[in-house]
Scaffold this active site. Structure first.
Site, PDB file in Angstrom:
ATOM      1  N   GLU A 218       0.827  -1.200   0.000  1.00 42.73           N
ATOM      2  CA  GLU A 218       0.000   0.000   0.000  1.00 42.73           C
ATOM      3  C   GLU A 218       0.865   1.255   0.000  1.00 42.73           C
ATOM      4  O   GLU A 218       2.029   1.228   0.413  1.00 42.73           O
ATOM      5  CB  GLU A 218      -0.932   0.025   1.226  1.00 42.73           C
ATOM      6  CG  GLU A 218      -1.881  -1.152   1.305  1.00 42.73           C
ATOM      7  CD  GLU A 218      -2.712  -1.127   2.568  1.00 42.73           C
ATOM      8  OE1 GLU A 218      -2.509  -0.191   3.376  1.00 42.73           O
ATOM      9  OE2 GLU A 218      -3.551  -2.024   2.758  1.00 42.73           O
TER      10      GLU A 218
ATOM     11  N   TYR B 114     -10.710  -5.223   6.362  1.00 41.74           N
ATOM     12  CA  TYR B 114      -9.750  -4.123   6.360  1.00 41.74           C
ATOM     13  C   TYR B 114      -8.946  -4.020   5.066  1.00 41.74           C
ATOM     14  O   TYR B 114      -8.759  -2.922   4.533  1.00 41.74           O
ATOM     15  CB  TYR B 114      -8.792  -4.275   7.540  1.00 41.74           C
ATOM     16  CG  TYR B 114      -7.774  -3.168   7.643  1.00 41.74           C
ATOM     17  CD1 TYR B 114      -6.444  -3.379   7.265  1.00 41.74           C
ATOM     18  CD2 TYR B 114      -8.127  -1.900   8.095  1.00 41.74           C
ATOM     19  CE1 TYR B 114      -5.508  -2.367   7.340  1.00 41.74           C
ATOM     20  CE2 TYR B 114      -7.203  -0.883   8.175  1.00 41.74           C
ATOM     21  CZ  TYR B 114      -5.888  -1.118   7.797  1.00 41.74           C
ATOM     22  OH  TYR B 114      -4.971  -0.118   7.869  1.00 41.74           O
TER      23      TYR B 114
ATOM     24  N   GLY C  35     -47.595   9.440 -24.189  1.00 39.58           N
ATOM     25  CA  GLY C  35     -48.892  10.092 -24.125  1.00 39.58           C
ATOM     26  C   GLY C  35     -48.768  11.552 -23.764  1.00 39.58           C
ATOM     27  O   GLY C  35     -47.698  12.028 -23.353  1.00 39.58           O
TER      28      GLY C  35
ATOM     29  N   THR D 232     -51.615  12.219 -18.077  1.00 37.82           N
ATOM     30  CA  THR D 232     -52.189  10.898 -18.356  1.00 37.82           C
ATOM     31  C   THR D 232     -51.660   9.828 -17.415  1.00 37.82           C
ATOM     32  O   THR D 232     -52.089   8.682 -17.506  1.00 37.82           O
ATOM     33  CB  THR D 232     -51.898  10.489 -19.807  1.00 37.82           C
ATOM     34  OG1 THR D 232     -50.476  10.545 -20.041  1.00 37.82           O
ATOM     35  CG2 THR D 232     -52.603  11.411 -20.781  1.00 37.82           C
ATOM     36  N   GLY D 233     -50.719  10.184 -16.538  1.00 33.47           N
ATOM     37  CA  GLY D 233     -50.243   9.246 -15.532  1.00 33.47           C
ATOM     38  C   GLY D 233     -48.937   8.571 -15.854  1.00 33.47           C
ATOM     39  O   GLY D 233     -48.453   7.756 -15.062  1.00 33.47           O
ATOM     40  N   LYS D 234     -48.304   8.921 -16.970  1.00 31.81           N
ATOM     41  CA  LYS D 234     -47.062   8.237 -17.327  1.00 31.81           C
ATOM     42  C   LYS D 234     -45.933   8.593 -16.357  1.00 31.81           C
ATOM     43  O   LYS D 234     -45.211   7.707 -15.881  1.00 31.81           O
ATOM     44  CB  LYS D 234     -46.667   8.573 -18.771  1.00 31.81           C
ATOM     45  CG  LYS D 234     -46.485  10.044 -19.081  1.00 31.81           C
ATOM     46  CD  LYS D 234     -46.196  10.254 -20.560  1.00 31.81           C
ATOM     47  CE  LYS D 234     -45.841  11.702 -20.850  1.00 31.81           C
ATOM     48  NZ  LYS D 234     -46.929  12.631 -20.504  1.00 31.81           N
TER      49      LYS D 234
END
Length: 621
Positions: free
Chosen positions: A83, A156, A334, A338-340
């Site tokens: 490391e 670790y 749509g 319209t709920g999309k």
């Protein structure tokens, strides 16, 4: 489970400062070595310091050789990780305790230390402070040699990433593929945390039977693992979601300073586990069966637009489970209200991680779509710059995309939901629109057309309604056809009535009785009406309906322009008994074609235009 000693060895990086008087041959040996990553590695070679790595590789090789000699265990397990620290390069050397007792460990390590100085550093000891040390149970004097178990590696060492992580070596089968592969490291860490969480869940003690939320216990590790497991099950990734799910649990962890510090770490670990081990159906499909689905808002929207809710639900479930292969996208099309967006927003917020496509930024449109469970493309357009990447993502393929201020990242197969009121299969390139990608894009989508506007008090689709809808879909699965347009209707035919239910037909009243065949008028043969016929009817002797083209060809002004005659026998053949009359006209002026030819034609439309007589015009004022 085997135990391991941990020895930390600091590696010199400044040869002149850390190894004063070292020979030139040593410097040349360190500088000439060039390292290459194995083919299965996903690490960045540019982030690896090759000169210190050369010294570290020699140190760990000679250390393990001497360790096998003193321990008399040639097959002893080891795990070594090199490391880059804040001040020095160092190695974590984990060696199995087999053959070496703790009381003689210091003696053997002193011998190995001297061997390393003589063999590698040519008798020159590094000036690094405490460059060769074993990990103790506590800092300072009086601490014993610390023995760690195998869990130390995934807890670790494996979570380390570049540039801190430089290299790793091991002879342990379960970690061979993870030494130089960051993806495999993440998977093993998540797998370990999940296993520990499940183990702690099975061994719960003093659990409140009225609540599944974790409570503070005496053992810190057990409490932490229990918390992570609960966060994963509930799909909680933020403190806000934690408060909304269980306020008492959140407050209990803020009551003490030591437990308060675990909140951020637990949320971070839970997020990693969810992204690596969980998929969208784990959070979209509810746990409890649904008895009445008719009040569900998603059910109502689909039914209102003419879709069979059961068939549409099977499409949504198969899309979430990625069972349709290349058709990996649902397109909700749509106009507004319209709920999309209502459906797409609820589905996206039900999963812990969802990404949005930023189509306004053509350089990094998919910057937010990496490591997500669902991708939401809201009210966008398909441009020529992003169409190729979009086809791969919409089709569920693995593709690397550019990220802002980062290196490119891979997007794994992820369900995509698109909402728009424009044609997403048309590719816009500047001021032009092309359709060359229309068929490939359609092959990757299921299209729902939502055209019925919702009432202003319809309300928002909730997370629970999403889970109930997908649970109902799981319990009522039907076969889905792989087609772009999701079929509407889905109405089932009524069963045929039994013989007992069939009654005799009623007698028709005379006032509404249909005329008999003898009373009907004889059909007209329009073939006899037309002397000239168009190319479609030229060979027909029977025509049941009139033809507009034939009508036009049989007007008085209809003349064969090619041969200058009416009823041209060559162009529109008729019976031999009908003569062909040639219409001859006398022109005072000729058109420019016949003027050049010096020939007076029998009939010519161009010459007719040159010799217009206003006295014959029916519109003359």
């Amino acid at each position: 489970m085997p135990g391991f000693y941990e020895i930390v060895i600091k590696v010199p990086s400044d040869l002149d400062g850390h190894l004063p008087g070292i020979s030139d041959s040593f410097v040349n040996w360190v500088a000439e070595k060039e390292w290459e990553l194995p083919p299965d590695s996903d690490m960045d070679l540019n982030l690896i310091e090759q000169a210190p790595l050369t010294v570290a590789e020699k140190l760990q090789r000679d250390f393990l050789t001497e360790w096998r000699r003193v321990s008399k265990a040639p097959e002893a397990l080891f795990f070594v990780q090199f490391e880059k620290g804040e001040s020095y390069f160092h190695m974590h050397v984990l060696v199995e305790t087999t053959g070496v007792k703790s009381m003689v460990l210091g003696r053997f390590l002193s011998q190995i230390r001297e061997k390393l100085i003589q063999r590698i550093y040519r008798g020159i000891e590094p000036t690094l402070p405490n460059w060769f040390a074993v990990t103790k149970t506590r800092n300072g004097a009086g601490g014993g040699n610390k023995v760690v178990d195998e869990c130390y590696i995934p807890n670790y060492l494996l979570p380390k990433t570049q540039p801190e992580l430089q290299w790793a070596w091991t002879n342990m089968e379960q970690y061979l593929s993870a030494c130089l592969n960051l993806t495999e490291r993440k998977r093993l860490v998540a797998q370990h945390l999940t296993h520990v969480s499940q183990t702690q869940e099975q061994n719960k003690e003093n659990q409140n039977p009225n609540s599944d939320a974790p409570v503070i216990r005496s053992k810190t590790s057990a409490r932490y693992m229990e918390l992570v497991g609960w966060l994963v099950d509930k799909g909680i990734t933020s403190e806000k979601q934690w408060i909304q799910e269980d306020q008492a649990s959140y407050i209990s962890f803020n009551a003490a300073s030591n437990s308060r510090s675990q909140i951020k770490a637990a949320l971070d670990n839970a997020g990693k586990i969810m992204s690596l081990t969980k998929t969208a159906p784990d959070y979209l499909v509810g746990q409890q069966p649904v008895e009445d689905i008719s009040s569900n808002r998603i059910y109502k929207i689909l039914e209102l637009n003419g879709y069979d809710p059961q068939y549409a639900a099977s499409v949504f479930l198969g899309w979430a489970t990625k069972k349709f292969g290349k058709r990996n996208t649902i397109w909700l099309f749509g106009p507004a209200t319209t709920g999309k967006t209502n459906i797409a927003e609820a589905i996206a917020h039900t999963v812990p991680f969802y990404g949005c496509v930023n189509w306004t930024n053509e350089n990094f449109p998919f910057n937010d779509c990496v490591d997500k469970m669902v991708i939401w493309w809201e009210e966008g357009k398909m441009t020529a710059k992003v169409v190729e990447s979009a086809k791969a993502i919409l089709g569920g393929s693995k593709v690397r995309v550019d990220q802002k201020c980062k290196s490119s990242a891979q997007i794994d197969p992820t369900p995509v939901i698109v909402t728009s009121n424009t044609n997403m299969c048309a590719v816009i390139d500047g001021n032009s629109t092309t359709f060359e990608h229309q068929q490939p894009l359609q092959d990757r989508m299921f299209k729902f057309e939502l055209t019925r506007r919702l009432d202003h008090d319809f309300g928002k689709v909730t997370k629970q309604e999403v889970k109930d809808f997908f649970r109902w879909a799981k319990d009522h699965v039907v076969e889905v056809e792989h087609e772009f347009y999701v079929k509407k209707g889905g109405a089932k035919k009524r069963p045929a009535p039994s013989d007992a239910d069939i009654s005799e037909p009623k007698r028709v009243r005379e006032s509404v009785a249909q005329p008999s065949t003898s009373d009907a008028e004889a059909s007209i043969n329009y073939a006899d009406r037309y002397q000239n016929k168009c190319s479609r009817h030229v060979g027909m002797n029977l025509m049941l309906f009139p033809c507009r083209q034939c009508e036009r060809m049989n007007q008085n002004s209809n003349i064969c322009f090619t041969h200058g005659q009416k009823d041209c026998l060559e162009c529109f053949p008729v019976s031999e008994s009908q003569p062909v009359s040639v219409v001859k006209k006398a022109y005072q002026k000729l058109c420019y074609i016949h003027h050049i030819m010096g020939k007076v034609p029998d009939a010519c439309t161009a010459c007719d235009l040159v010799n217009v007589d206003l006295d014959d015009c029916i519109f003359e004022q």
